[in-house]
Design an enzyme around this catalytic site. Sequence first.
Site, PDB file in Angstrom:
ATOM      1  N   ASP A 119       0.906  -0.940   0.314  1.00  0.00           N
ATOM      2  CA  ASP A 119      -0.128   0.188  -0.164  1.00  0.00           C
ATOM      3  C   ASP A 119       0.941   1.302  -0.170  1.00  0.00           C
ATOM      4  O   ASP A 119       1.705   1.537   1.081  1.00  0.00           O
ATOM      5  CB  ASP A 119      -0.624  -0.121   1.094  1.00  0.00           C
ATOM      6  N   ALA A 120       0.360   2.335  -0.426  1.00  0.00           N
ATOM      7  CA  ALA A 120       1.416   3.600  -0.984  1.00  0.00           C
ATOM      8  C   ALA A 120       1.373   4.043  -0.283  1.00  0.00           C
ATOM      9  O   ALA A 120       1.814   5.438   0.563  1.00  0.00           O
ATOM     10  CB  ALA A 120       1.065   4.224  -1.825  1.00  0.00           C
ATOM     11  N   LYS A 162     -11.332   2.093 -14.020  1.00  0.00           N
ATOM     12  CA  LYS A 162     -11.945   0.784 -13.239  1.00  0.00           C
ATOM     13  C   LYS A 162     -11.945   0.311 -15.206  1.00  0.00           C
ATOM     14  O   LYS A 162     -11.884  -1.368 -14.730  1.00  0.00           O
ATOM     15  CB  LYS A 162     -12.865   0.950 -12.711  1.00  0.00           C
ATOM     16  N   THR A 165      -2.451   4.823 -11.399  1.00  0.00           N
ATOM     17  CA  THR A 165      -3.323   4.102 -10.082  1.00  0.00           C
ATOM     18  C   THR A 165      -3.991   2.936 -10.635  1.00  0.00           C
ATOM     19  O   THR A 165      -3.655   1.667 -10.749  1.00  0.00           O
ATOM     20  CB  THR A 165      -3.856   4.756  -8.927  1.00  0.00           C
ATOM     21  N   PRO A 191     -24.443  16.865   3.809  1.00  0.00           N
ATOM     22  CA  PRO A 191     -24.559  17.051   2.402  1.00  0.00           C
ATOM     23  C   PRO A 191     -25.335  15.601   1.526  1.00  0.00           C
ATOM     24  O   PRO A 191     -24.805  14.913   0.895  1.00  0.00           O
ATOM     25  CB  PRO A 191     -23.855  17.512   1.779  1.00  0.00           C
ATOM     26  N   THR A 247     -15.765  -3.029  -9.541  1.00  0.00           N
ATOM     27  CA  THR A 247     -17.194  -2.337  -9.471  1.00  0.00           C
ATOM     28  C   THR A 247     -17.710  -2.595 -10.446  1.00  0.00           C
ATOM     29  O   THR A 247     -17.857  -2.505 -11.382  1.00  0.00           O
ATOM     30  CB  THR A 247     -16.521  -0.126  -9.095  1.00  0.00           C
ATOM     31  N   ASP A 248     -19.262  -2.274  -9.810  1.00  0.00           N
ATOM     32  CA  ASP A 248     -20.551  -2.573 -10.539  1.00  0.00           C
ATOM     33  C   ASP A 248     -20.472  -1.381 -11.447  1.00  0.00           C
ATOM     34  O   ASP A 248     -21.217  -1.074 -11.952  1.00  0.00           O
ATOM     35  CB  ASP A 248     -21.903  -2.652  -9.922  1.00  0.00           C
ATOM     36  N   GLU A 249     -19.722   0.101 -10.317  1.00  0.00           N
ATOM     37  CA  GLU A 249     -20.089   1.122 -11.790  1.00  0.00           C
ATOM     38  C   GLU A 249     -19.027   1.116 -13.202  1.00  0.00           C
ATOM     39  O   GLU A 249     -19.907   1.910 -13.702  1.00  0.00           O
ATOM     40  CB  GLU A 249     -19.208   2.354 -11.302  1.00  0.00           C
ATOM     41  N   TYR A 288     -13.105   7.758 -12.457  1.00  0.00           N
ATOM     42  CA  TYR A 288     -13.203   6.281 -12.165  1.00  0.00           C
ATOM     43  C   TYR A 288     -13.668   5.334 -12.146  1.00  0.00           C
ATOM     44  O   TYR A 288     -12.607   4.270 -12.902  1.00  0.00           O
ATOM     45  CB  TYR A 288     -14.166   6.908 -10.382  1.00  0.00           C
TER      46      TYR A 288
END
Length: 337
Positions: free
Chosen positions: A33-34, A153, A99, A204, A124-126, A149
């Site tokens: 991990d960075a 991915k 990344t 928010p 991811t589902d995105e 993003y």
Amino acid sequence: MRILVTGGAGFIGSNLVHYLLETHADAHVVTLDALTYAGNLANLDGLPDPSRHTFVKGDICSDEDVARAFEGGIDVVFHLAAESHVDRSILDGRAFVMTNVVGTQVLVDHLRRQGQGRFVHVSTDEVYGSLGPTGVFVETTPLDPTSPYSASKTASDLLVLAAVKTHGLDAVVTRCSNNYGPMQFPEKLIPLMICNAMNDEPLPVYGDGKQVRDWIHVRDHCSALDAVRLRGATGEVYNIGGVGGERENIEIVTAILTALDKPESLIRYVEDRPAHDRRYAICSDKTIALGWQGEYDLERGLGETVRWYRDNQAWWEAIKSGAYLQYYEQQYGNRLR
Ligand code: NAD
Ligand code: DAU
């Protein structure tokens, strides 16, 4: 079994490191991990058997750093290191390409050169974009990302699947819905709302708050990743979703306020996220067919999560103050690789 977890100081990665050490007595876990803003070594406190864990501070885009993590050989890579927050990607997408895309290729190349080992690519589902009021994402749903993003991915998924075809890499891809649970960075909806409510600060809510997410407890995601690692077929994609987890954002926010006994007057409707995906819903049948079953329904999981943030106020206050960024030097100095 030597397992590499990239991004193991982040939210899901650290839960996975705990999970693997708890459930596999024969496992040695290496975390690479960075320690970006999202990485927090405090997440790796209290591991069941620290002697079976090695922490390597390093960047997945760096051949030298990745080589250090591979020292001694690696049987399985769970690849979670990523820039993960949609709003940050809208402000500046470059770190996401570095990344999420370049870093993934570097890891694939190292595993390929090693000549053996399984790569579990945590996506991811995105990547599927947005659903209307009905329907679910299946693994063959066309890819249609809407943010830097999710586009990065998507690119990483395609690189991994191409390496299976071109080089015979033993890789599987998972696509999970929204996770929640302990140690989630308080920029994401659920921990942000809990922490703000506890501080009597405004909550928010983007747009009309009626966007739907399919919430899964992080522990169920970890058990699904292990099932895919064990029984998934090379070159296949596996969707992972919650147990009855579909909720509008506003329902999540009001449930948190109720759990904390805080007033709804804290809610502030704010400008919507650009290209905000309206609805995600996952069909997990292919992962369930591997013998996996999620255990947390949302009411239980959300209740436990609210309690975790209430009981671990020091954890998130260190993030808000920035003190967590010094943790590595203070606790570990140069003692770790
Ligand atoms: P996170 O932002 O909490 O953690 C990411 C971790 O990666 C951090 O520890 C960070 O320090 C590390 N990292 C970032 N850039 C790095 C680099 N260049 N080299 C090495 N380490 C680096 O993310 P998360 O929410 O735990 O997500 C983990 C993975 O799961 C991501 O790949 C994400 O796309 C995927 N995912 C997340 C969710 C979710 O709901 N959070 C859902 C589905 C899939
Ligand atoms: O679906 C999986 C994805 O879930 C992961 O791949 C991502 O890494 C993870 O960040 C998450 O993406 P989302 O954009 O869905 O999560 P986020 O917590 O940022 O937002 C959840 C919903 O809540 C979304 O509809 C936007 C809304 N929201 C979010 C924040 C931070 C608000 O209304 N207000 C907020 O302040």
